[in-house]
Design a protein around this motif. Structure first.
Motif, PDB file in Angstrom:
ATOM      1  N   TYR A 329       0.805  -1.227   0.000  1.00  0.00           N
ATOM      2  CA  TYR A 329       0.000   0.000   0.000  1.00  0.00           C
ATOM      3  C   TYR A 329       0.841   1.282   0.000  1.00  0.00           C
ATOM      4  CZ  TYR A 329      -4.396  -2.544   0.467  1.00  0.00           C
ATOM      5  OH  TYR A 329      -5.482  -3.361   0.240  1.00  0.00           O
ATOM      6  N   PRO A 330       1.972   1.314   0.727  1.00  0.00           N
ATOM      7  CA  PRO A 330       2.731   2.576   0.685  1.00  0.00           C
ATOM      8  C   PRO A 330       3.153   2.957  -0.736  1.00  0.00           C
ATOM      9  CG  PRO A 330       3.456   1.252   2.544  1.00  0.00           C
ATOM     10  CD  PRO A 330       2.528   0.382   1.742  1.00  0.00           C
ATOM     11  N   SER A 333       0.300   4.040  -2.941  1.00  0.00           N
ATOM     12  CA  SER A 333      -0.173   5.415  -2.719  1.00  0.00           C
ATOM     13  C   SER A 333       0.627   6.408  -3.567  1.00  0.00           C
ATOM     14  CB  SER A 333      -0.119   5.771  -1.227  1.00  0.00           C
ATOM     15  OG  SER A 333       1.212   5.906  -0.772  1.00  0.00           O
ATOM     16  N   LEU A 351      -2.167  -2.016   8.549  1.00  0.00           N
ATOM     17  CA  LEU A 351      -1.051  -1.137   8.174  1.00  0.00           C
ATOM     18  C   LEU A 351      -0.570  -0.300   9.348  1.00  0.00           C
ATOM     19  CD1 LEU A 351      -2.126   0.277   4.685  1.00  0.00           C
ATOM     20  CD2 LEU A 351      -0.352  -1.392   5.191  1.00  0.00           C
ATOM     21  N   ARG A 358       1.903   2.732   8.902  1.00  0.00           N
ATOM     22  CA  ARG A 358       2.199   3.063   7.492  1.00  0.00           C
ATOM     23  C   ARG A 358       1.194   4.049   6.889  1.00  0.00           C
ATOM     24  NH1 ARG A 358       4.566  -2.847   5.515  1.00  0.00           N
ATOM     25  NH2 ARG A 358       6.698  -2.349   6.149  1.00  0.00           N
ATOM     26  N   MET A 362       2.866   7.574   5.555  1.00  0.00           N
ATOM     27  CA  MET A 362       2.709   7.993   4.152  1.00  0.00           C
ATOM     28  C   MET A 362       1.863   9.258   4.056  1.00  0.00           C
ATOM     29  SD  MET A 362       4.623   6.051   2.349  1.00  0.00           S
ATOM     30  CE  MET A 362       4.264   6.819   0.765  1.00  0.00           C
ATOM     31  N   SER A 398      11.132   8.236   7.652  1.00  0.00           N
ATOM     32  CA  SER A 398      10.925   6.819   7.306  1.00  0.00           C
ATOM     33  C   SER A 398      10.518   5.977   8.511  1.00  0.00           C
ATOM     34  CB  SER A 398      12.167   6.242   6.636  1.00  0.00           C
ATOM     35  OG  SER A 398      13.263   6.302   7.503  1.00  0.00           O
ATOM     36  N   ASP A 401      11.279   2.280   8.814  1.00  0.00           N
ATOM     37  CA  ASP A 401      10.451   1.389   7.991  1.00  0.00           C
ATOM     38  C   ASP A 401      10.971   1.414   6.557  1.00  0.00           C
ATOM     39  OD1 ASP A 401       8.455   0.171   6.452  1.00  0.00           O
ATOM     40  OD2 ASP A 401       6.870   0.785   7.843  1.00  0.00           O
ATOM     41  N   ARG A 403       9.902   0.045   3.833  1.00  0.00           N
ATOM     42  CA  ARG A 403       8.974   0.266   2.722  1.00  0.00           C
ATOM     43  C   ARG A 403       8.548   1.734   2.630  1.00  0.00           C
ATOM     44  NH1 ARG A 403       9.066  -4.774   0.977  1.00  0.00           N
ATOM     45  NH2 ARG A 403       8.807  -6.425   2.507  1.00  0.00           N
ATOM     46  N   ILE A 404       8.540   2.423   3.747  1.00  0.00           N
ATOM     47  CA  ILE A 404       8.227   3.860   3.721  1.00  0.00           C
ATOM     48  C   ILE A 404       9.376   4.604   3.045  1.00  0.00           C
ATOM     49  CG2 ILE A 404       7.794   5.902   5.170  1.00  0.00           C
ATOM     50  CD1 ILE A 404       5.487   3.788   5.134  1.00  0.00           C
ATOM     51  N   SER A 407       9.345   3.918  -0.693  1.00  0.00           N
ATOM     52  CA  SER A 407       8.178   4.522  -1.353  1.00  0.00           C
ATOM     53  C   SER A 407       8.409   6.006  -1.619  1.00  0.00           C
ATOM     54  CB  SER A 407       6.918   4.334  -0.503  1.00  0.00           C
ATOM     55  OG  SER A 407       6.644   2.957  -0.387  1.00  0.00           O
TER      56      SER A 407
END
Ligand code: S3P
Length: 450
Positions: A329-330, A333, A351, A358, A362, A398, A401, A403-404, A407
């Protein structure tokens, strides 16, 4: 408590077309499970394509601490000499799982039905995450746990000396919880039954069957009913880990939003319990094709080809798809902000308890980059204004994280002004070659002064 050392601030600047082949690393979920199940088999499990990210390395160290021999032969090539179900030794020291919720929860399950005690800790992110979701079912087997307030790490688990099998309905859609219960069930006599109302990634079930456990899965009105017979002798395996769809998401999404791009991402695992992002992107109008579809090691695999897609539209992402794309999802978006219209993401409460919250991480960062984001406890939406419409010019946090961090760096590749992250160091937990691989495709991601 472990930490990530010095933060690594990074900046991503709009770039020309991304092109070439992106060979992303091995699947993180399957890598953790290969090491843990290898340690619970009797004899040598051989693994190729293992993800050598920090999360998985922490699991390898933990398996050594529980008595398995874990040897690296070369890049991605490892052997685990397992001690058998019920054969774990008591670790002489605290088990540090770093940033990894999957690592700690699966390992807790794997030791909880042996008469040993182990203490677990992690980094500042992991030590905030809820563990009761795992220790509650482990208590039903007879394991005890003592942790910090709210069921947080550091935490000690006293394994059950005389475990009993359990029947457990998983209350949250979580493959980690399901897997912890199944791994605990391995050393309980009789049948352990796990029921999940929503299907989550099924690597544990597939791999347990591959290792020779007696396990059945039935789709019923109650949900997916998984029945495991305890005390099997697991047979060592030869495992070729497929490449990670969750890592593939980054070069794929970057190619969709950077004008002129054409990127091939070969050999990606497309297990239906993991591939929700790609279905969603195609529904949005992404030029994303599956080439050379095949089956490898019992998992569907394809080469993904992603090309710049100027006409993507916002959509309502079906909530029942959430578990199959929960980590994506990150970055979705970011694509949504480059599509036209509103992308609505519902049923995504989980999330909020990942490596960071998350949705919040985000939302705050995207808003700072000029993107319209709305959110509720269980949903969020992003309004996009077409390709290249993110203003950028912000430094986003971040929150430890990976994935953040990735992204926001993908966002910067197609934004008017550069996008920075305060700390890109967590990227090493899952995608240690992210910077070099994206640079090779033509991205401009640099390490910036703090
Ligand atoms: C994972 C399951 C998911 C996912 C995580 C890996 C796994 O977590 O977010 O990155 O390997 O089982 P939950 O099970 O908590 O949803």
């Amino acid at each position: 408590m472990s930490g990530h050392g010095t933060p690594i601030p990074m900046t991503s600047t709009a770039c020309g077309p991304l092109s070439g082949t992106a060979e992303v690393p091995g699947d993180k979920s399957i890598s953790h499970r290969s090491l843990i199940l290898g340690a619970m088999a009797v004899g040598e499990t051989k693994i190729t394509g293992l993800l050598e990210g920090e999360d998985v390395i922490d699991t390898a160290k933990a398996m050594r601490a529980f008595g398995a021999e874990v040897v690296q032969h070369g890049p991605g090539s490892w052997s685990v000499f397992g001690v058998g179900v019920g054969g774990f030794a008591e670790p002489g020291n605290v088990i540090d799982c770093g940033n990894s919720g999957t690592g700690v929860r699966l390992i807790m399950g794997s030791m909880a039905t042996s008469p040993i005690t182990a203490t677990f800790t992690g980094d500042a992110s992991l030590n905030k995450r809820p563990m009761a979701r795992v220790t509650d079912p482990l208590a039903l087997f007879g394991a005890q746990s003592v942790g910090r307030k709210g069921g947080r790490l550091p935490m000690t688990i006293v394994g059950a000396a005389d475990p009993v099998p359990v029947r457990y309905v998983v209350p949250v859609p979580s493959a980690q919880v399901k897997s912890a219960v199944l791994l605990a069930g391995l050393n309980a006599p009789g049948e352990t039954v796990v029921i999940e109302k929503e299907a989550t990634r099924d690597h544990t079930e597939r791999m347990l069957a591959g290792f020779g456990a007696e396990i059945t899965v039935e789709e019923t009105d109650e949900g997916r009913v998984i029945t495991l017979t305890g005390r099997p002798e697991l047979k060592p395996q030869t495992i070729a880990v497929p490449r990670d769809p969750s890592s593939a998401a980054f070069p794929v999404c970057a190619a969709l939003i950077v004008p002129g791009s054409d990127v091939l991402v070969p050999g990606i695992g497309l297990n239906p319990t993991r591939a929700g992002l790609f279905t969603t992107l195609r529904e949005m109008g992404a030029d994303l094709t599956y080439e050379n579809e095949r089956v490898e090691g019992g998992e569907p695999v394809a080469d993904l080809r992603a090309r710049f897609s100027p006409n993507m539209k916002g959509i309502d992402v079906p909530p029942e798809r959430a578990a199959s794309m929960i980590d994506e999802y990150p970055v979705l978006s970011v694509v949504a902000a480059n599509a036209s219209g509103v992308t609505m993401m519902r049923g995504v409460k989980e999330l909020r308890v990942k490596e960071s919250d998350r949705i919040d991480a985000m939302a705050v960062g995207l808003r700072a980059c000029g993107v319209e984001v709305e959110e509720g406890e269980d949903w969020w939406s992003v309004t996009g204004h077409g390709p290249g419409s993110i203003e950028g010019g912000a430094t986003c946090e971040s929150h430890l994280d990976h994935r953040i961090a990735m992204s926001f760096l993908v966002a910067g590749m197609a934004s008017e002004k550069p996008v920075s992250v305060d700390d890109g160091s967590p990227i090493a937990t899952s995608f240690p070659i992210f910077e070099s691989l994206m640079a090779q495709l033509g991205a401009q991601v640099t390490r910036t002064a703090g």
